[in-house]
Design a protein around this motif. Sequence first.
Motif, PDB file in Angstrom:
ATOM      1  N   PHE A  68      -8.826  -2.995   1.820  1.00  0.00           N
ATOM      2  CA  PHE A  68      -8.313  -2.738   1.106  1.00  0.00           C
ATOM      3  C   PHE A  68      -6.577  -1.942   1.401  1.00  0.00           C
ATOM      4  N   LYS A  69      -6.480  -2.633   2.871  1.00  0.00           N
ATOM      5  CA  LYS A  69      -5.041  -1.772   2.640  1.00  0.00           C
ATOM      6  C   LYS A  69      -4.199  -3.596   1.692  1.00  0.00           C
ATOM      7  N   GLN A  70      -5.037  -4.208   2.146  1.00  0.00           N
ATOM      8  CA  GLN A  70      -4.061  -5.462   1.115  1.00  0.00           C
ATOM      9  C   GLN A  70      -4.388  -5.493  -0.378  1.00  0.00           C
ATOM     10  N   LEU A  71      -5.532  -4.951  -0.916  1.00  0.00           N
ATOM     11  CA  LEU A  71      -5.858  -4.733  -2.458  1.00  0.00           C
ATOM     12  C   LEU A  71      -5.061  -3.690  -2.824  1.00  0.00           C
ATOM     13  N   LYS A  72      -3.982  -2.888  -1.913  1.00  0.00           N
ATOM     14  CA  LYS A  72      -3.687  -1.652  -2.334  1.00  0.00           C
ATOM     15  C   LYS A  72      -4.185  -0.834  -2.644  1.00  0.00           C
ATOM     16  N   LYS A  73      -5.570  -0.298  -2.101  1.00  0.00           N
ATOM     17  CA  LYS A  73      -6.228   0.588  -2.985  1.00  0.00           C
ATOM     18  C   LYS A  73      -6.477   1.351  -1.422  1.00  0.00           C
ATOM     19  N   TRP A  74      -4.845   2.109  -1.576  1.00  0.00           N
ATOM     20  CA  TRP A  74      -4.478   3.788  -1.209  1.00  0.00           C
ATOM     21  C   TRP A  74      -5.568   4.642  -0.683  1.00  0.00           C
ATOM     22  N   ASN A  75      -6.130   4.918  -2.218  1.00  0.00           N
ATOM     23  CA  ASN A  75      -7.404   6.112  -2.450  1.00  0.00           C
ATOM     24  C   ASN A  75      -8.457   5.903  -1.054  1.00  0.00           C
ATOM     25  N   LEU A  76      -9.167   4.407  -1.348  1.00  0.00           N
ATOM     26  CA  LEU A  76     -10.377   4.489  -0.212  1.00  0.00           C
ATOM     27  C   LEU A  76      -9.445   4.131   1.727  1.00  0.00           C
ATOM     28  N   VAL A  77      -8.401   3.877   1.688  1.00  0.00           N
ATOM     29  CA  VAL A  77      -7.699   3.541   3.171  1.00  0.00           C
ATOM     30  C   VAL A  77      -7.427   5.165   3.255  1.00  0.00           C
ATOM     31  N   SER A  78      -6.847   5.917   2.337  1.00  0.00           N
ATOM     32  CA  SER A  78      -7.201   7.436   3.118  1.00  0.00           C
ATOM     33  C   SER A  78      -8.650   8.367   3.672  1.00  0.00           C
ATOM     34  N   GLU A  79      -9.377   7.853   2.293  1.00  0.00           N
ATOM     35  CA  GLU A  79     -10.204   8.396   2.789  1.00  0.00           C
ATOM     36  C   GLU A  79     -11.597   8.259   3.499  1.00  0.00           C
ATOM     37  N   ILE A  80     -11.441   6.915   4.206  1.00  0.00           N
ATOM     38  CA  ILE A  80     -11.844   6.230   5.624  1.00  0.00           C
ATOM     39  C   ILE A  80     -10.962   6.898   6.963  1.00  0.00           C
ATOM     40  N   LEU A  81      -9.394   7.297   6.366  1.00  0.00           N
ATOM     41  CA  LEU A  81      -9.435   7.490   7.649  1.00  0.00           C
ATOM     42  C   LEU A  81      -9.704   9.082   8.284  1.00  0.00           C
ATOM     43  N   GLU A  82      -9.403   9.378   6.859  1.00  0.00           N
ATOM     44  CA  GLU A  82      -9.468  10.642   7.053  1.00  0.00           C
ATOM     45  C   GLU A  82     -11.487  11.466   6.935  1.00  0.00           C
ATOM     46  N   TRP A  83     -12.160  10.148   7.422  1.00  0.00           N
ATOM     47  CA  TRP A  83     -13.343  10.947   6.836  1.00  0.00           C
ATOM     48  C   TRP A  83     -13.921  10.247   9.362  1.00  0.00           C
ATOM     49  N   LEU A  84     -12.773   9.471   9.670  1.00  0.00           N
ATOM     50  CA  LEU A  84     -13.038   8.756  10.712  1.00  0.00           C
ATOM     51  C   LEU A  84     -12.385   9.523  11.811  1.00  0.00           C
ATOM     52  N   ARG A  85     -11.022  10.787  10.924  1.00  0.00           N
ATOM     53  CA  ARG A  85     -10.633  11.152  11.834  1.00  0.00           C
ATOM     54  C   ARG A  85     -11.701  12.525  12.728  1.00  0.00           C
ATOM     55  N   THR A  86     -12.944  13.201  11.676  1.00  0.00           N
ATOM     56  CA  THR A  86     -13.629  13.850  11.507  1.00  0.00           C
ATOM     57  C   THR A  86     -15.007  12.987  12.770  1.00  0.00           C
ATOM     58  N   GLN A  87     -14.500  11.707  13.142  1.00  0.00           N
ATOM     59  CA  GLN A  87     -15.885  11.632  13.759  1.00  0.00           C
ATOM     60  C   GLN A  87     -16.024  11.360  15.000  1.00  0.00           C
ATOM     61  N   HIS A  88     -16.585  11.442  16.003  1.00  0.00           N
ATOM     62  CA  HIS A  88     -16.663  11.434  17.764  1.00  0.00           C
ATOM     63  C   HIS A  88     -16.566  10.151  17.896  1.00  0.00           C
ATOM     64  N   TRP A  89     -17.146   9.290  17.962  1.00  0.00           N
ATOM     65  CA  TRP A  89     -17.735   7.904  17.680  1.00  0.00           C
ATOM     66  C   TRP A  89     -16.366   7.202  17.275  1.00  0.00           C
ATOM     67  N   TRP A  90     -15.492   7.805  17.168  1.00  0.00           N
ATOM     68  CA  TRP A  90     -14.126   6.870  16.267  1.00  0.00           C
ATOM     69  C   TRP A  90     -12.475   7.523  17.510  1.00  0.00           C
ATOM     70  N   GLU A  91     -12.310   6.090  18.046  1.00  0.00           N
ATOM     71  CA  GLU A  91     -11.312   7.234  18.875  1.00  0.00           C
ATOM     72  C   GLU A  91      -9.703   6.888  17.918  1.00  0.00           C
ATOM     73  N   PHE A  92      -9.795   7.917  17.044  1.00  0.00           N
ATOM     74  CA  PHE A  92      -8.023   7.730  16.045  1.00  0.00           C
ATOM     75  C   PHE A  92      -6.986   7.670  17.323  1.00  0.00           C
ATOM     76  N   SER A  93      -6.243   6.525  17.107  1.00  0.00           N
ATOM     77  CA  SER A  93      -5.535   6.109  17.473  1.00  0.00           C
ATOM     78  C   SER A  93      -3.960   6.250  16.723  1.00  0.00           C
ATOM     79  N   GLU A  94      -2.459   6.537  17.203  1.00  0.00           N
ATOM     80  CA  GLU A  94      -1.313   6.173  17.139  1.00  0.00           C
ATOM     81  C   GLU A  94      -1.228   6.019  15.661  1.00  0.00           C
ATOM     82  N   MET A  95      -1.578   4.330  15.505  1.00  0.00           N
ATOM     83  CA  MET A  95      -2.517   2.838  14.593  1.00  0.00           C
ATOM     84  C   MET A  95      -2.885   3.507  13.064  1.00  0.00           C
ATOM     85  N   ASP A  96      -4.343   4.709  13.691  1.00  0.00           N
ATOM     86  CA  ASP A  96      -4.490   4.978  12.806  1.00  0.00           C
ATOM     87  C   ASP A  96      -3.623   5.984  11.608  1.00  0.00           C
ATOM     88  N   PHE A  97      -3.379   7.200  12.753  1.00  0.00           N
ATOM     89  CA  PHE A  97      -2.551   7.584  11.889  1.00  0.00           C
ATOM     90  C   PHE A  97      -1.150   7.527  11.020  1.00  0.00           C
TER      91      PHE A  97
END
Length: 181
Positions: A68-97
Amino acid sequence: MLAPRKFMQRRKKVEVFKDAADEADQKNWRKLMREIDEVGSAVSILRNKRAKNEALPRDLVLGTLVRFKQLKKWNLVSEILEWLRTQHWWEFSEMDFLMLITAYGKQGEFNKAERLLSYMNKKGYPPSVISHTALMEAYGRGGQYNKAETMFRRMQTSGPEPSALTYQIILKIFVEVKPLY
């Protein structure tokens, strides 16, 4: 009749898979991407894909984000990352931020980018040229040209050192606000 030259002939794209499992994974991922495109929302599809209290495979999530980053679909990238921030099973890293700040920047969401950068600083992540450049771009896309210039000047004087991309973005911002006639 002359035959078309070899370099002008279309070559059939041949996919090579490691094994049958790899082929199945690739086909499932493509199906997932098509579903996300059809629905227009990634989180609902990813949530359904996730089995009972099991984490999604890291490769699947990262592959989806990168595509999605390659396709420049930034709305989907931000949607996924915002969701991942709330997931206990995903370790949100500096690169994710950093990717989330970049996505906000590309969408002109400077308020969200500012808040996230502030949160990163509180969590102990040092300011970087990537985060500052993304925030500067968010200011520019959001029409906050003075803030973008201030951010750039601050980077020049006290760091982090601006990159070539930083200069490219600030020049683009200056051209947008002050067209050269």
